[in-house]
Enzyme design. Structure first.
Site, PDB file in Angstrom:
ATOM      1  CG  ASP A 135      43.527  40.096  39.412  1.00  0.00           C
ATOM      2  OD1 ASP A 135      44.752  39.924  39.397  1.00  0.00           O
ATOM      3  OD2 ASP A 135      42.765  39.777  38.476  1.00  0.00           O
TER       4      ASP A 135
HETATM    5  N1  URA Z   1      42.659  35.111  37.314  1.00  0.00           N
HETATM    6  C1  URA Z   1      42.332  36.417  37.307  1.00  0.00           C
HETATM    7  O1  URA Z   1      42.032  36.976  36.268  1.00  0.00           O
HETATM    8  N2  URA Z   1      42.386  37.088  38.465  1.00  0.00           N
HETATM    9  C2  URA Z   1      42.680  36.519  39.641  1.00  0.00           C
HETATM   10  O2  URA Z   1      42.684  37.186  40.666  1.00  0.00           O
HETATM   11  C3  URA Z   1      42.985  35.157  39.651  1.00  0.00           C
HETATM   12  C4  URA Z   1      42.975  34.470  38.466  1.00  0.00           C
END
Ligand code: URA
Length: 232
Positions: free
Chosen positions: A102
């Protein structure tokens, strides 16, 4: 492969730029400077020099980035910077991130131009471990319940998640190991129990960790790491 394509793929510039290098006699193929950009070369056998440097052909690149917050795991975006904006030394390769972190997640992100390998690494069938450190918004009061539920699997996207291993670091910090990579998976797994992830860092992707890299830094994998990755 055409000489100009080979030179571009070694990072010497665009087709137009490498044409100029050839014209300026800075490229030598098997002892001759008298070469054309359209010359067909055997990239594994012919000896191609740029000034005094012997050029080595590399088809696939594997780069490990310690992703900072604020960058999208994408190859382009109209409004936000992407992780490719950080990989300035390899903009001659068509890299893409292997999976996504993310925008507000930090840590290990592999980038490559090797499509089949990326596909394999992302498949849950291959059980590539991904280790995350998550900080949550309040103290966890039911650790054993959460830990055993994560191990059994919780419902996400109308199916159960694969077994995941949760370790407590302290009341608000946890290490979670996953073998799959559903959208926002870590955040949604904690959310299932009413906890909001406020900071998320991927500490490991397979055997790769970015402990030697500062946020925003990256490095090429070593030959041994490349081999190990292919053997997973
Ligand atoms: N899970 C998440 O919620 N975000 C990420 O960036 C990676 C795994």
């Amino acid at each position: 492969m055409r000489l100009d394509k080979f030179l571009s793929s070694c990072g010497l510039g665009s087709r137009k730029e490498v044409k100029k290098l050839i014209k300026d006699k800075r490229i030598c193929v098997n002892g001759s400077f008298n070469v054309k950009d359209s010359l067909n070369i055997n990239e594994n056998e012919d000896k191609v020099f740029f000034d005094d440097e012997l050029l080595q052909y590399k088809e696939f690149y594997y780069i490990l980035l310690n992703k900072p917050k604020g960058y999208l795991s994408a190859t382009e975006d109209a409004s936000s910077p992407t992780v490719l904006d950080l990989i300035v030394d390899y903009n001659f390769v068509h890299l893409f991130p292997v999976g996504r972190l993310d925008k507000d997640t930090t840590g290990c992100l592999l980038l490559t131009n090797d499509g089949p390998l990326a596909h394999r690494l992302l498949s849950p069938k291959y059980h590539v471990d991904k280790v995350y450190e998550a900080e949550i918004d309040k103290e966890m009061t039911n650790f054993e319940i959460v830990q055993s539920s994560f191990k059994k699997g919780i419902p996400l996207d109308e199916e159960m998640t694969m077994p995941a291993h949760l370790i407590k670091i302290d009341a608000t910090h946890f290490e979670l190991t996953l073998h799959q990579g559903k959208f926002h998976q870590v955040k949604r797994m904690f959310e299932y129990f009413g906890y909001k992830v406020v900071n998320l860092n991927r500490k490991k992707f397979a055997f790769l960790d970015c402990s030697s890299l500062k946020e925003g830094e990256y490095r090429l994998l070593t030959i041994e790491e490349e081999k190990l990755l292919r053997s997973l």
